[in-house]
Design an enzyme around this catalytic site. Structure first.
Site, mmCIF file in Angstrom:
data_model
loop_
_atom_site.group_PDB
_atom_site.id
_atom_site.type_symbol
_atom_site.label_atom_id
_atom_site.label_comp_id
_atom_site.label_asym_id
_atom_site.label_seq_id
_atom_site.Cartn_x
_atom_site.Cartn_y
_atom_site.Cartn_z
ATOM 1 N N ASP A 1 46.446 68.198 16.783
ATOM 2 C CA ASP A 1 45.979 69.512 16.333
ATOM 3 C C ASP A 1 46.279 70.643 17.294
ATOM 4 O OD1 ASP A 1 42.901 70.316 17.709
ATOM 5 O OD2 ASP A 1 43.921 68.459 18.211
ATOM 6 N N ASP B 1 41.203 64.148 20.704
ATOM 7 C CA ASP B 1 40.188 65.160 20.418
ATOM 8 C C ASP B 1 40.543 65.986 19.193
ATOM 9 O OD1 ASP B 1 38.430 64.636 22.628
ATOM 10 O OD2 ASP B 1 39.909 65.570 23.950
ATOM 11 N N ASN C 1 49.464 71.313 22.824
ATOM 12 C CA ASN C 1 50.033 70.258 23.657
ATOM 13 C C ASN C 1 50.541 69.081 22.832
ATOM 14 O OD1 ASN C 1 47.318 69.613 23.040
ATOM 15 N ND2 ASN C 1 47.161 68.259 24.792
ATOM 16 N N LYS D 1 53.359 64.044 26.684
ATOM 17 C CA LYS D 1 53.194 63.442 25.359
ATOM 18 C C LYS D 1 54.563 63.182 24.723
ATOM 19 C CE LYS D 1 48.561 64.932 24.059
ATOM 20 N NZ LYS D 1 47.690 65.228 22.918
ATOM 21 N N SER E 1 46.460 61.367 24.778
ATOM 22 C CA SER E 1 45.522 62.477 24.810
ATOM 23 C C SER E 1 45.602 63.285 26.091
ATOM 24 C CB SER E 1 44.090 61.925 24.649
ATOM 25 O OG SER E 1 43.127 62.948 24.817
ATOM 26 N N ASP F 1 46.969 62.061 18.850
ATOM 27 C CA ASP F 1 46.070 62.771 19.745
ATOM 28 C C ASP F 1 44.655 62.238 19.518
ATOM 29 O OD1 ASP F 1 45.067 64.889 21.424
ATOM 30 O OD2 ASP F 1 44.532 65.976 19.599
#
Length: 297
Positions: free
Chosen positions: A244, A90, A247, A221, A176, A88
């Site tokens: 984190d 962010d 998703n 994802k 992402s 990921d």
């Protein structure tokens, strides 16, 4: 020894006493243990063991060591070094939520960040939350994206993680729920082979308030993980994933080494492996890499 417990701490925080206490906790439950091996002195070490399930080992050692700043990852020793990495962006590869930072230029950071936090904890539907947040930014000048990028910082260990895995033959991908404006730049800066994200739509140098379709969400994802594994002839057990938010959870749970990284509470609770105190190099330690093997990005 078929299993290994990796203990990871901030630099200088892992002491021989921790390793001795961990070994004692495992042997008290009937496990056989080899001597601990430092991966990075004072920061990470492996403790090979047998005769216990991974969950039992972690519970026993956590009980012995308490709630200090230590991450514990227990897994089979065989196949630890993964051949595919999906990460990921962010709050994982970069330190911020880029959409929240864009919103600051519209005076909406606090409002949008609250929606982001709830979405990442699984309290809101990701697609709806993304559409709502982007819609609130309709008419914002695209210069806000450039200014946000200038202030975006990499998470400690990001370059080492990707460079080391690439050096040892792994395929690496940034995946992402954010935006290609940032993932393309982060991928180039960090060294990912490829990147996948959503597209912010612009018209006349301003945000339209819409996101390009289809939206890359939790299911996408997971689909990307499966597609890349198949394309490179790999089993999902040969993949590492890290993220984190809610998703990220599907790809975290599907991978052989799926790690919730400083994750939202619901994600941390549902993941088999967690890194809460170490930086991104922890994912290398979890694969048995010694600090002396790390490649600087």
């Amino acid at each position: 020894m078929p299993h290994v417990l990796t203990l990871i701490a901030p630099p200088g925080a892992l002491a021989p006493a921790h390793l001795n206490a961990a070994r004692a906790a495992l042997t008290a439950l009937g496990a056989d243990c080899d001597a601990a091996e430092w991966l990075a002195e004072g920061e990470a070490a492996d403790l090979p063991f047998t005769a216990l399930a991974a969950e039992q080992a972690i519970a026993a050692v956590r009980g012995a060591l308490g709630d200090g700043a230590l991450d514990l990852i227990a897994q089979p020793r065989a196949g630890r070094r993964k051949k595919l990495l999906l990460a990921d962006m962010d709050s994982t590869i970069v330190t911020t939520e880029t959409l929240d930072e864009i919103a600051a230029f519209a005076g909406l950071k606090e409002k949008i960040a609250e929606i982001t936090a709830r979405s990442m904890n699984g309290e809101l539907d990701f697609r709806q939350a993304l559409t709502e947040r982007v819609g609130m930014l309709k008419g914002l000048d695209a210069s806000a994206l450039e200014e946000t990028w200038k202030a975006t910082e990499l998470m400690p260990g990001a370059r080492e993680l990707v460079a080391t895995m690439r050096h040892h033959g792994a395929r690496t991908a940034l995946v992402s729920g954010g935006f290609t404006f940032f993932t393309g730049r982060v991928a180039e800066l960090v060294g990912f082979h490829e990147h996948h994200a959503n597209t912010l739509l612009l018209d006349g140098g301003k945000l339209t308030g819409a996101v390009g379709q289809p939206i890359l969400d939790r299911d996408a994802k997971l689909a990307t993980l499966k597609r890349l594994a198949a394309a490179h002839g790999l089993a999902l057990s040969e993949a590492a994933t890290i993220g984190d938010g809610a998703n990220d959870l599907a790809m975290i749970q599907a991978a052989g080494l799926g790690v919730a990284y400083r994750a939202k509470p619901s994600v941390a609770a549902a993941a088999r492996h967690r890194i809460e105190h170490g930086d991104l190099r922890g994912l290398l330690f979890a694969q048995g890499y010694k600090a002396s093997e790390f490649v600087a990005g």
